[in-house]
Enzyme design. Structure first.
Site, PDB file in Angstrom:
ATOM      1  N   GLY A  69       2.217  34.167  -7.301  1.00  0.00           N
ATOM      2  CA  GLY A  69       2.634  32.881  -6.757  1.00  0.00           C
ATOM      3  C   GLY A  69       3.393  32.088  -7.792  1.00  0.00           C
ATOM      4  O   GLY A  69       3.574  32.539  -8.930  1.00  0.00           O
ATOM      5  N   GLY A  70       3.842  30.906  -7.415  1.00  0.00           N
ATOM      6  CA  GLY A  70       4.589  30.066  -8.331  1.00  0.00           C
ATOM      7  C   GLY A  70       3.750  29.619  -9.514  1.00  0.00           C
ATOM      8  O   GLY A  70       4.262  29.331 -10.586  1.00  0.00           O
ATOM      9  N   GLY A  72       1.500  31.558 -10.875  1.00  0.00           N
ATOM     10  CA  GLY A  72       1.219  32.728 -11.679  1.00  0.00           C
ATOM     11  C   GLY A  72       0.535  33.805 -10.862  1.00  0.00           C
ATOM     12  O   GLY A  72       0.354  33.671  -9.648  1.00  0.00           O
ATOM     13  N   PRO A  73       0.117  34.896 -11.491  1.00  0.00           N
ATOM     14  CA  PRO A  73      -0.498  36.014 -10.764  1.00  0.00           C
ATOM     15  C   PRO A  73      -1.969  35.784 -10.463  1.00  0.00           C
ATOM     16  O   PRO A  73      -2.627  34.949 -11.087  1.00  0.00           O
ATOM     17  CB  PRO A  73      -0.325  37.189 -11.738  1.00  0.00           C
ATOM     18  CG  PRO A  73      -0.356  36.540 -13.090  1.00  0.00           C
ATOM     19  CD  PRO A  73       0.318  35.189 -12.920  1.00  0.00           C
ATOM     20  N   VAL A  74      -2.473  36.552  -9.504  1.00  0.00           N
ATOM     21  CA  VAL A  74      -3.891  36.533  -9.150  1.00  0.00           C
ATOM     22  C   VAL A  74      -4.416  37.966  -9.238  1.00  0.00           C
ATOM     23  O   VAL A  74      -3.778  38.907  -8.744  1.00  0.00           O
ATOM     24  CB  VAL A  74      -4.115  35.971  -7.736  1.00  0.00           C
ATOM     25  CG1 VAL A  74      -5.585  36.011  -7.361  1.00  0.00           C
ATOM     26  CG2 VAL A  74      -3.588  34.548  -7.643  1.00  0.00           C
ATOM     27  N   ASP A 185      -1.672  22.088   3.164  1.00  0.00           N
ATOM     28  CA  ASP A 185      -1.012  23.397   3.179  1.00  0.00           C
ATOM     29  C   ASP A 185      -1.833  24.418   3.957  1.00  0.00           C
ATOM     30  O   ASP A 185      -2.029  25.550   3.520  1.00  0.00           O
ATOM     31  CB  ASP A 185      -0.751  23.891   1.758  1.00  0.00           C
ATOM     32  CG  ASP A 185       0.277  25.018   1.713  1.00  0.00           C
ATOM     33  OD1 ASP A 185       1.090  25.119   2.662  1.00  0.00           O
ATOM     34  OD2 ASP A 185       0.271  25.794   0.746  1.00  0.00           O
TER      35      ASP A 185
END
Length: 374
Positions: A69-70, A72-74, A185
């Protein structure tokens, strides 16, 4: 909240001084959530060492990566006790991620509900800033209802349970949590599914806290995902509980139909999104045609039609005309006669004037949605 207040708040949750200092060095913004020092006890969030997270995720191996995602990673991880976790690792270059980090870390202490994803703790060490969540083995709702190979795994009975669960989670945020919270969201990729396919609302990085007597807020920074954003928020920056109700209505129509809101249909020369398609079918007296074909033989027709009716009430153009979540739940579970819906907002795809950018992110099966002006 001032630095002293945040320090007091985090000390009560037993976060170490070293990690507190690192957190307090993070840049604050005007949009950072405020949390009142009300003396109530929340979650006892755990501070994990970077070494523990590295070991759990196999040094953030590619095999353990769940998405990007914006912020960072998960990654998926496994703690020494065998518990599975999802780790949101903030990118060092993501300014937005720092704001989301503070939002979620502060906000989650106020939230305890079976239909909200649980934040277990965090890691703040050096330049590393990570949030640690319970892992959802079935990822997000969109991976089922929009996937031809998986959609049959969620029959109508389960879909209705998911709709009810999401509604209960939103009602808690709007009315029964210690502070009123607007998610801002809500979408299919932000609904995570546990091992029993029970829904949990996730990703509170965009959320805003309201004081009890506040009815609406205003912002110049529009966040969210195209198709789910209410008209008053999209065009004027005004948001309220009715903004989440609009998003819920869109999500409800997606669950019933198995179609994405962004998918466009050309009907009689009109370019329509899912909301517009549902409205045209409603006007024509054939709303059942909206239902996902794999559900039509086995679903309760009255129940499905009731959900479509409620969905259309939730996406009305005027926020005042939309029901609140307690009424939504009552409508979904009773046989009382419902008011007739009016023409919904953004029912014609060409009527959407995209003036401002909007961004969003999700955890576990991450997706980013960005809206650009045309």
């Amino acid at each position: 909240m001032g630095l002293a207040g945040l320090l007091w708040y985090l000390r009560r949750r037993r976060l170490g001084e070293k990690y507190l200092f690192e957190l307090l060095k993070m840049d604050a913004t005007n949009d950072t959530l405020e949390l009142e020092n009300d003396g109530n006890k929340g979650h006892n969030l755990k501070v994990y060492s970077a070494a523990t997270i590295m070991a759990a995720t196999n040094s953030f191996s590619a095999e353990n990566k769940l998405g990007q995602g914006g912020f960072g990673p998960v990654y998926k991880g496994t703690l020494p006790d065998g518990r599975e976790i999802a780790v949101k690792r903030l990118s060092r270059s993501s300014g937005q991620g720092l704001v989301e980090f503070k939002n979620e870390l502060i906000l989650i202490a106020k939230l305890q509900h079976m239909n909200l994803v649980r934040l277990l703790g965090c890691c703040i060490q050096g330049e590393e800033k990570m949030l640690v969540y319970e892992y959802m083995p079935n990822k997000s709702l969109d991976t089922f209802i929009f996937d031809q190979s998986k959609r049959e795994l969620i029959d109508w009975k389960k879909r209705f349970e998911i709709i009810e669960g999401i509604a209960q989670g939103l009602l808690y945020l709007h009315k029964y949590s210690r502070v009123r919270i607007i998610h801002r969201d809500l979408k299919a990729s932000n609904i995570l599914l546990d091992g029993n396919l029970n829904p949990k609302i996730s990703d509170f990085g965009m959320a805003r806290i309201f004081k009890i007597n506040d009815l609406e807020g205003n912002t110049n920074q529009i966040v969210g995902t195209r198709g789910y954003i209410s008209p008053e928020y999209f065009m004027k920056g005004i948001f309220s509980v009715k903004s989440d109700v609009f998003s819920f209505g869109v999500l409800l129509l997606e669950i019933v139909s198995g179609r994405r809101i962004q998918g466009l249909l050309d009907i009689d020369g009109q370019t329509l999104n899912l909301v517009g398609y549902a409205w045209e079918l409603w006007k024509a007296g054939s709303p059942f045609e909206l239902v996902d074909p794999i559900l039509r033989e086995s679903c309760s027709k009255d129940q499905v039609l009731g959900c479509i009716h409620v969905g259309l009430l939730c996406v009305e153009d005027n926020a005042v005309d939309r029901p609140i979540m307690s009424d939504v739940i009552s409508m979904l579970t009773s046989e009382a006669q419902l008011p007739l819906p009016k023409q919904p907002a953004f029912s014609n795809a060409r009527s959407i004037v995209e003036e401002k950018p909007a961004e969003s992110g999700s955890i576990n099966d991450v997706s980013m949605s960005t809206m650009y002006a045309r």
